[in-house]
Write an enzyme that holds these catalytic residues in place. Structure first.
Site, mmCIF file in Angstrom:
data_model
loop_
_atom_site.group_PDB
_atom_site.id
_atom_site.type_symbol
_atom_site.label_atom_id
_atom_site.label_comp_id
_atom_site.label_asym_id
_atom_site.label_seq_id
_atom_site.Cartn_x
_atom_site.Cartn_y
_atom_site.Cartn_z
ATOM 1 N N ASP A 69 41.910 48.909 41.191
ATOM 2 C CA ASP A 69 40.809 48.010 40.839
ATOM 3 C C ASP A 69 41.117 46.615 41.380
ATOM 4 O OD1 ASP A 69 38.462 48.122 38.370
ATOM 5 O OD2 ASP A 69 39.124 46.150 39.074
ATOM 6 N N ILE A 70 40.091 45.955 41.888
ATOM 7 C CA ILE A 70 40.253 44.628 42.484
ATOM 8 C C ILE A 70 40.539 43.563 41.417
ATOM 9 C CG2 ILE A 70 37.851 43.783 42.397
ATOM 10 C CD1 ILE A 70 38.178 43.130 45.425
ATOM 11 N N ASN B 276 32.647 53.568 31.830
ATOM 12 C CA ASN B 276 31.591 52.673 31.355
ATOM 13 C C ASN B 276 30.256 53.186 31.871
ATOM 14 O OD1 ASN B 276 33.468 50.921 30.154
ATOM 15 N ND2 ASN B 276 33.773 49.804 32.056
ATOM 16 N N GLY C 3 28.808 48.441 29.781
ATOM 17 C CA GLY C 3 29.591 47.561 30.647
ATOM 18 C C GLY C 3 29.756 48.056 32.069
ATOM 19 N N GLN C 4 28.834 48.929 32.526
ATOM 20 C CA GLN C 4 28.933 49.440 33.900
ATOM 21 C C GLN C 4 28.336 48.424 34.865
ATOM 22 O OE1 GLN C 4 26.857 53.158 34.640
ATOM 23 N NE2 GLN C 4 27.683 53.314 36.728
ATOM 24 N N SER C 5 29.163 47.949 35.808
ATOM 25 C CA SER C 5 28.681 46.961 36.782
ATOM 26 C C SER C 5 28.445 47.566 38.161
ATOM 27 C CB SER C 5 29.661 45.786 36.889
ATOM 28 O OG SER C 5 30.925 46.225 37.357
ATOM 29 N N HIS D 111 32.393 56.111 38.059
ATOM 30 C CA HIS D 111 33.827 55.854 38.232
ATOM 31 C C HIS D 111 34.543 55.949 36.901
ATOM 32 C CE1 HIS D 111 31.704 52.011 37.729
ATOM 33 N NE2 HIS D 111 32.762 51.583 37.057
ATOM 34 N N HIS E 275 37.929 54.655 34.964
ATOM 35 C CA HIS E 275 39.053 53.721 34.977
ATOM 36 C C HIS E 275 40.278 54.422 34.390
ATOM 37 C CE1 HIS E 275 36.599 49.902 35.389
ATOM 38 N NE2 HIS E 275 35.669 50.711 34.916
#
Ligand code: DGP
Length: 110
Positions: A29-30, A83, A89-91, A96, A98
């Site tokens: 993750d960035i 998420n 909270g899915q952006s 995906h 986590h």
């Protein structure tokens, strides 16, 4: 192609890859929220878990288990999170999972 994670799969955007097979890609993750924070995604696009094919979830989970072991998390534990939607909270609208580990997790999550 305007899906960020599809572009990562296509190699158009670089990522720190940790695992890949025919079905899934996993990369760091960035914006890591734990010492280990890896995203596991299906190569075939799905917007969220709501339109995931069951096989995607199996492949993602099996990859996450392998990565957790490879990252040394199997003994102390880790967290898998998907998420979903606005309140979840899915952006990024590409399914995906986590994989978070390397510290104690809080419950309930914020
Ligand atoms: P979520 O909030 O559950 O939709 O998680 C999306 C995650 O994706 C978030 O933790 C940050 C990560 N992310 C966003 N853009 C990029 C990117 O370009 N590269 C990588 N490696 N991660 C990204």
């Amino acid at each position: 192609m305007n899906c960020l994670f599809c572009r990562i799969i296509a190699g158009e955007i670089p990522s720190a890859k940790v695992y890949e097979d025919e079905y899934v890609l996993a990369f760091r993750d960035i914006d890591p929220q734990a010492p280990v924070h890896v995203l596991v995604i299906p190569k075939k696009h799905a917007d969220s878990v709501l339109d995931a094919e069951p096989e995607m979830l199996v492949r993602m989970t099996e990859a996450a288990k392998k990565i957790a072991s490879d990252e040394g998390l199997a003994e102390k534990g880790f967290r898998l999170v998907i998420n979903t939607g606005e309140e979840g909270g899915q952006s990024v609208k590409h399914l995906h999972m986590h994989l978070l580990g390397g510290r104690s997790m809080q419950w309930p999550p914020g």
